[in-house]
Design a protein around this motif. Structure first.
Motif, PDB file in Angstrom:
ATOM      1  N   ASN A   1       0.854  -1.188   0.000  1.00 43.41           N
ATOM      2  CA  ASN A   1       0.000   0.000   0.000  1.00 43.41           C
ATOM      3  C   ASN A   1       0.890   1.239   0.000  1.00 43.41           C
ATOM      4  OD1 ASN A   1      -1.717   2.108   0.538  1.00 43.41           O
ATOM      5  ND2 ASN A   1      -2.783   1.095   2.205  1.00 43.41           N
ATOM      6  N   VAL A   2       0.935   1.933  -1.117  1.00 43.59           N
ATOM      7  CA  VAL A   2       1.804   3.102  -1.249  1.00 43.59           C
ATOM      8  C   VAL A   2       0.985   4.389  -1.291  1.00 43.59           C
ATOM      9  CG1 VAL A   2       3.744   1.896  -2.301  1.00 43.59           C
ATOM     10  CG2 VAL A   2       1.902   2.748  -3.747  1.00 43.59           C
ATOM     11  N   SER A   3      -0.001   4.498  -0.420  1.00 49.27           N
ATOM     12  CA  SER A   3      -0.863   5.680  -0.413  1.00 49.27           C
ATOM     13  C   SER A   3      -0.124   6.893   0.143  1.00 49.27           C
ATOM     14  CB  SER A   3      -2.120   5.422   0.415  1.00 49.27           C
ATOM     15  OG  SER A   3      -1.825   5.515   1.791  1.00 49.27           O
ATOM     16  N   TRP A   4      -0.745   8.038   0.001  1.00 47.05           N
ATOM     17  CA  TRP A   4      -0.207   9.288   0.509  1.00 47.05           C
ATOM     18  C   TRP A   4      -0.639   9.528   1.960  1.00 47.05           C
ATOM     19  CZ3 TRP A   4       2.809  12.766  -2.350  1.00 47.05           C
ATOM     20  CH2 TRP A   4       3.003  12.415  -3.683  1.00 47.05           C
ATOM     21  N   ASN A   5      -1.519   8.691   2.491  1.00 48.93           N
ATOM     22  CA  ASN A   5      -2.086   8.892   3.821  1.00 48.93           C
ATOM     23  C   ASN A   5      -1.223   8.199   4.880  1.00 48.93           C
ATOM     24  OD1 ASN A   5      -3.621   9.128   6.111  1.00 48.93           O
ATOM     25  ND2 ASN A   5      -5.402   8.054   5.302  1.00 48.93           N
ATOM     26  N   PRO A   6      -0.470   8.956   5.674  1.00 42.16           N
ATOM     27  CA  PRO A   6       0.372   8.342   6.705  1.00 42.16           C
ATOM     28  C   PRO A   6      -0.400   7.864   7.923  1.00 42.16           C
ATOM     29  CG  PRO A   6       0.617  10.710   6.771  1.00 42.16           C
ATOM     30  CD  PRO A   6      -0.287  10.402   5.603  1.00 42.16           C
ATOM     31  N   PHE A   7      -1.680   8.195   8.011  1.00 41.09           N
ATOM     32  CA  PHE A   7      -2.484   7.845   9.184  1.00 41.09           C
ATOM     33  C   PHE A   7      -3.498   6.750   8.904  1.00 41.09           C
ATOM     34  CE2 PHE A   7      -1.538  12.471   9.362  1.00 41.09           C
ATOM     35  CZ  PHE A   7      -0.498  12.378  10.289  1.00 41.09           C
ATOM     36  N   GLN A   8      -3.387   6.100   7.772  1.00 39.04           N
ATOM     37  CA  GLN A   8      -4.327   5.053   7.375  1.00 39.04           C
ATOM     38  C   GLN A   8      -4.252   3.868   8.325  1.00 39.04           C
ATOM     39  OE1 GLN A   8      -3.696   3.977   3.340  1.00 39.04           O
ATOM     40  NE2 GLN A   8      -5.378   2.548   3.273  1.00 39.04           N
ATOM     41  N   GLY A   9      -5.428   3.409   8.785  1.00 35.84           N
ATOM     42  CA  GLY A   9      -5.506   2.229   9.642  1.00 35.84           C
ATOM     43  C   GLY A   9      -5.203   2.490  11.107  1.00 35.84           C
ATOM     44  N   MET A  10      -5.068   3.742  11.483  1.00 37.38           N
ATOM     45  CA  MET A  10      -4.742   4.046  12.875  1.00 37.38           C
ATOM     46  C   MET A  10      -6.006   4.006  13.738  1.00 37.38           C
ATOM     47  SD  MET A  10      -1.606   4.000  12.628  1.00 37.38           S
ATOM     48  CE  MET A  10      -1.267   4.199  14.332  1.00 37.38           C
ATOM     49  N   ARG A  11      -5.876   4.267  14.999  1.00 42.54           N
ATOM     50  CA  ARG A  11      -6.940   4.064  15.980  1.00 42.54           C
ATOM     51  C   ARG A  11      -8.160   4.970  15.801  1.00 42.54           C
ATOM     52  NH1 ARG A  11      -2.410   3.292  19.543  1.00 42.54           N
ATOM     53  NH2 ARG A  11      -2.328   1.096  19.988  1.00 42.54           N
ATOM     54  N   TRP A  12      -8.058   6.052  15.173  1.00 44.12           N
ATOM     55  CA  TRP A  12      -9.186   6.983  15.089  1.00 44.12           C
ATOM     56  C   TRP A  12     -10.014   6.789  13.854  1.00 44.12           C
ATOM     57  CZ3 TRP A  12      -4.132   8.279  15.930  1.00 44.12           C
ATOM     58  CH2 TRP A  12      -3.384   8.549  14.797  1.00 44.12           C
TER      59      TRP A  12
END
Length: 129
Positions: A118-129
């Motif tokens: 997964n090379v998305s631009w979103n560094p927060f993907q899949g986090m707790r929130w």
């Protein structure tokens, strides 16, 4: 593991990747339950990256996550502008919080990129929130 991993991973990264592989993303109930059972040192190993805490986007760039590094750099620049209008105490708090957020997301982001591809631009993907 993905075949695009060219260098062998250190035992620390292997532990992290195995934990994510077995228990899923940090926002899943399975992860949360397994995470609660870990001793404090292993919790830190899974969920916190000291290099990312101090070097933020530069560390992500070194790991090869250039998309996420550019996203963090852009958001850091925006925060710099906003912080210039804040009282010094508030700005310091914002920077501490921002650094902690990056440190808490780096390990799972690296797992997503190296193992899941997964090379998305979103560094927060899949986090707790």
């Amino acid at each position: 593991m993905d075949s695009n991993t060219t260098t062998p991973l250190s035992p620390k990264w292997q532990f992290r990747f195995n934990f994510f592989e077995q228990h899923g993303a940090p926002n899943t109930p399975t992860f949360k339950a397994a995470y609660k059972e870990l001793p404090f040192g292993q919790k830190l190993k899974v969920n916190f990256n000291f290099f990312a805490l101090f070097f933020s986007w530069i560390y992500l760039l070194i790991l090869g996550m250039w998309r996420k590094a550019l996203t963090i750099l852009g958001m850091t620049i925006v925060l710099m502008v906003l912080a210039s209008f804040m009282p010094a105490v508030v700005a310091r708090g914002v920077w501490i919080g921002w650094s902690l957020l990056i440190a808490m997301t780096a390990n799972y982001s690296y797992y997503q990129e190296k193992v899941k591809g997964n090379v998305s631009w979103n560094p927060f993907q899949g986090m707790r929130w």
